[in-house]
Design an enzyme around this catalytic site. Structure first.
Site, short mmCIF file in Angstrom:
data_model
loop_
_atom_site.label_atom_id
_atom_site.label_comp_id
_atom_site.label_asym_id
_atom_site.label_seq_id
_atom_site.Cartn_x
_atom_site.Cartn_y
_atom_site.Cartn_z
N SER A 7 0.85 -1.20 0.00
CA SER A 7 0.00 0.00 0.00
C SER A 7 0.88 1.24 0.00
O SER A 7 1.63 1.48 0.96
CB SER A 7 -0.89 -0.01 1.25
OG SER A 7 -1.45 1.27 1.43
N HIS A 32 -1.72 -1.42 -3.86
CA HIS A 32 -2.94 -0.98 -3.17
C HIS A 32 -2.92 0.55 -3.05
O HIS A 32 -1.94 1.12 -2.57
CB HIS A 32 -2.98 -1.64 -1.79
CG HIS A 32 -4.19 -1.35 -0.98
ND1 HIS A 32 -5.39 -2.00 -1.17
CD2 HIS A 32 -4.40 -0.48 0.05
CE1 HIS A 32 -6.28 -1.55 -0.30
NE2 HIS A 32 -5.71 -0.62 0.45
N ASP A 34 -4.96 3.87 -1.57
CA ASP A 34 -5.97 4.29 -0.60
C ASP A 34 -6.52 5.67 -0.93
O ASP A 34 -5.81 6.67 -0.80
CB ASP A 34 -5.37 4.31 0.81
CG ASP A 34 -5.09 2.91 1.32
OD1 ASP A 34 -6.05 2.12 1.41
OD2 ASP A 34 -3.92 2.61 1.62
N MET A 36 -8.84 8.61 0.16
CA MET A 36 -9.53 9.14 1.34
C MET A 36 -10.07 10.53 1.01
O MET A 36 -9.36 11.34 0.40
CB MET A 36 -8.55 9.25 2.52
CG MET A 36 -7.88 7.94 2.89
SD MET A 36 -6.87 8.14 4.36
CE MET A 36 -6.04 6.53 4.40
N HIS A 65 -8.80 1.23 -3.04
CA HIS A 65 -9.64 1.13 -1.85
C HIS A 65 -10.28 2.50 -1.61
O HIS A 65 -9.59 3.43 -1.21
CB HIS A 65 -8.73 0.70 -0.68
CG HIS A 65 -9.38 0.65 0.66
ND1 HIS A 65 -8.65 0.51 1.83
CD2 HIS A 65 -10.68 0.70 1.04
CE1 HIS A 65 -9.47 0.48 2.87
NE2 HIS A 65 -10.71 0.60 2.42
N MET A 67 -12.13 4.96 0.41
CA MET A 67 -12.62 5.31 1.75
C MET A 67 -13.32 6.66 1.60
O MET A 67 -12.78 7.71 1.97
CB MET A 67 -11.44 5.40 2.73
CG MET A 67 -11.00 4.03 3.22
SD MET A 67 -9.38 4.08 3.99
CE MET A 67 -8.37 3.93 2.53
N MET A 136 -10.93 -4.77 7.28
CA MET A 136 -10.08 -3.74 7.90
C MET A 136 -9.70 -4.24 9.30
O MET A 136 -10.57 -4.55 10.12
CB MET A 136 -10.82 -2.41 8.04
CG MET A 136 -11.15 -1.72 6.73
SD MET A 136 -9.74 -1.31 5.69
CE MET A 136 -8.70 -0.37 6.79
N GLY A 143 -2.10 5.09 8.03
CA GLY A 143 -1.18 3.97 7.96
C GLY A 143 -0.47 3.82 9.29
O GLY A 143 -0.56 4.70 10.15
N ASP A 174 -6.38 -5.62 5.63
CA ASP A 174 -5.81 -4.28 5.49
C ASP A 174 -5.63 -3.63 6.86
O ASP A 174 -6.61 -3.30 7.52
CB ASP A 174 -6.75 -3.44 4.61
CG ASP A 174 -6.12 -2.14 4.16
OD1 ASP A 174 -4.94 -1.90 4.47
OD2 ASP A 174 -6.83 -1.36 3.48
N GLY A 176 -2.00 -3.02 9.66
CA GLY A 176 -1.11 -3.67 10.63
C GLY A 176 -0.59 -5.02 10.19
O GLY A 176 -0.22 -5.84 11.03
N GLY A 196 1.31 -1.61 4.22
CA GLY A 196 1.77 -0.24 4.00
C GLY A 196 3.09 0.03 4.68
O GLY A 196 4.17 -0.07 4.09
C1 DX5 Z 1 -5.68 2.42 6.12
C2 DX5 Z 1 -5.46 1.93 4.73
C3 DX5 Z 1 -4.39 0.92 4.58
C4 DX5 Z 1 -3.02 1.37 5.02
C5 DX5 Z 1 -2.47 0.25 5.81
O1 DX5 Z 1 -6.85 3.14 6.19
O2 DX5 Z 1 -6.64 1.37 4.20
O3 DX5 Z 1 -4.33 0.38 3.27
O4 DX5 Z 1 -2.13 1.66 3.99
O5 DX5 Z 1 -1.29 0.68 6.39
P1 DX5 Z 1 -0.48 -0.25 7.37
O6 DX5 Z 1 -0.11 -1.48 6.62
O7 DX5 Z 1 0.70 0.60 7.75
O8 DX5 Z 1 -1.35 -0.55 8.55
ZN ZN Z 2 -6.43 0.32 2.22
#
Ligand code: DX5
Ligand code: ZN
Length: 227
Positions: A7, A32, A34, A36, A65, A67, A136, A143, A174, A176, A196
């Site tokens: 990501s 991936h 994101d 937002m 993705h 959001m 999620m 991230g 998605d 952690g 990510g």
């Molecule tokens: C968070 C995103 C993830 C993010 C994950 O809202 O949807 O895709 O990049 O980041 P990590 O892998 O650092 O948790």
């Molecule tokens: Zn994501």
């Protein structure tokens, strides 16, 4: 099937083509992205123009993705921009079946994302229409957050349900996800590892993706043997 999706949320935003190229060098399966909107989640990242630009820069499939509030308006723009896999949040859509149909009719892979507190049972009526589900495992919007352990049970139950019903939808996880919890998540039923900060925060992102990919390949071999 076990796939790796770095990501780019955790990459340098002035170098996103480079981030995609690192994913390619590490032999990731997709990138991936994101999106937002500052409403569904507090942060703002980028829109369809950036996805269209990245489409020109990488041969990897783009897993977008959304959001965003009111995904119905955005979905056609992101299809046009070249998203190969496109997910939106169940919590944000008033017309889930219609939005999924729009994606599928365009020949793209259609997915639904679920926040940590949203039960998988809400997928019941559309499970057959899904190409993938994004579970999620952190609250969306940032991230680098810590994996929420209670979400493991959702991954396991969803995986069992899909197997029982013989449905082909893949489970993407998605939030952690890192090399240290990846094997356990594959065991629970994760198919697509979205990573990510564990990739772009690593000293050597290409090496990290290669290690993740090697683990995924091991799991692919095991699943073939089990069949
Ligand atoms: C968070 C995103 C993830 C993010 C994950 O809202 O949807 O895709 O990049 O980041 P990590 O892998 O650092 O948790
Ligand atoms: Zn994501």
């Amino acid at each position: 099937m076990h796939l790796i999706a770095p990501s780019i949320l955790s990459a340098d935003f002035s170098q996103l083509a480079e981030a995609a190229s690192l994913a390619e060098k590490g032999q990731a399966d997709m990138v991936h992205l994101d999106v937002m909107d500052g409403h569904f989640v507090p942060n703002i990242t980028f829109g369809h123009q950036l996805v269209a630009s990245l489409r020109e820069k990488t041969s990897l499939p783009l897993n977008v993705h959304l959001m965003v509030d009111n995904p119905s308006i955005m979905i056609p723009l992101f299809i046009e921009a070249g998203s190969d896999w496109l997910s939106f949040h169940l919590e944000a859509s008033r017309h889930v079946h219609k939005d999924l149909s729009t994606i599928k009719e365009a020949g793209r892979k259609a997915g639904l994302a679920l926040n940590p507190a949203t039960p998988i049972e809400l997928l019941n009526e559309v499970l057959e229409d899904l190409d993938f589900i994004v579970i999620m495992t952190v609250n969306p919007g940032w991230g680098g957050q810590k994996f929420i352990p209670a979400t493991k049970n959702k991954i396991k139950r969803l995986s069992q349900e899909l197997a029982e019903k013989r449905l082909p939808a893949l489970i993407a996880v998605d939030g952690g996800v890192s090399l240290s919890n990846m094997a356990a998540l594959f065991e629970l039923g994760m198919n697509i590892a979205i990573c990510g900060s564990s990739v772009y925060g690593a000293d050597n992102p290409v090496e990290m993706i290669r290690k993740m990919k090697a683990l995924a390949t091991e799991f692919n071999k095991c699943s073939v043997q089990k069949k």
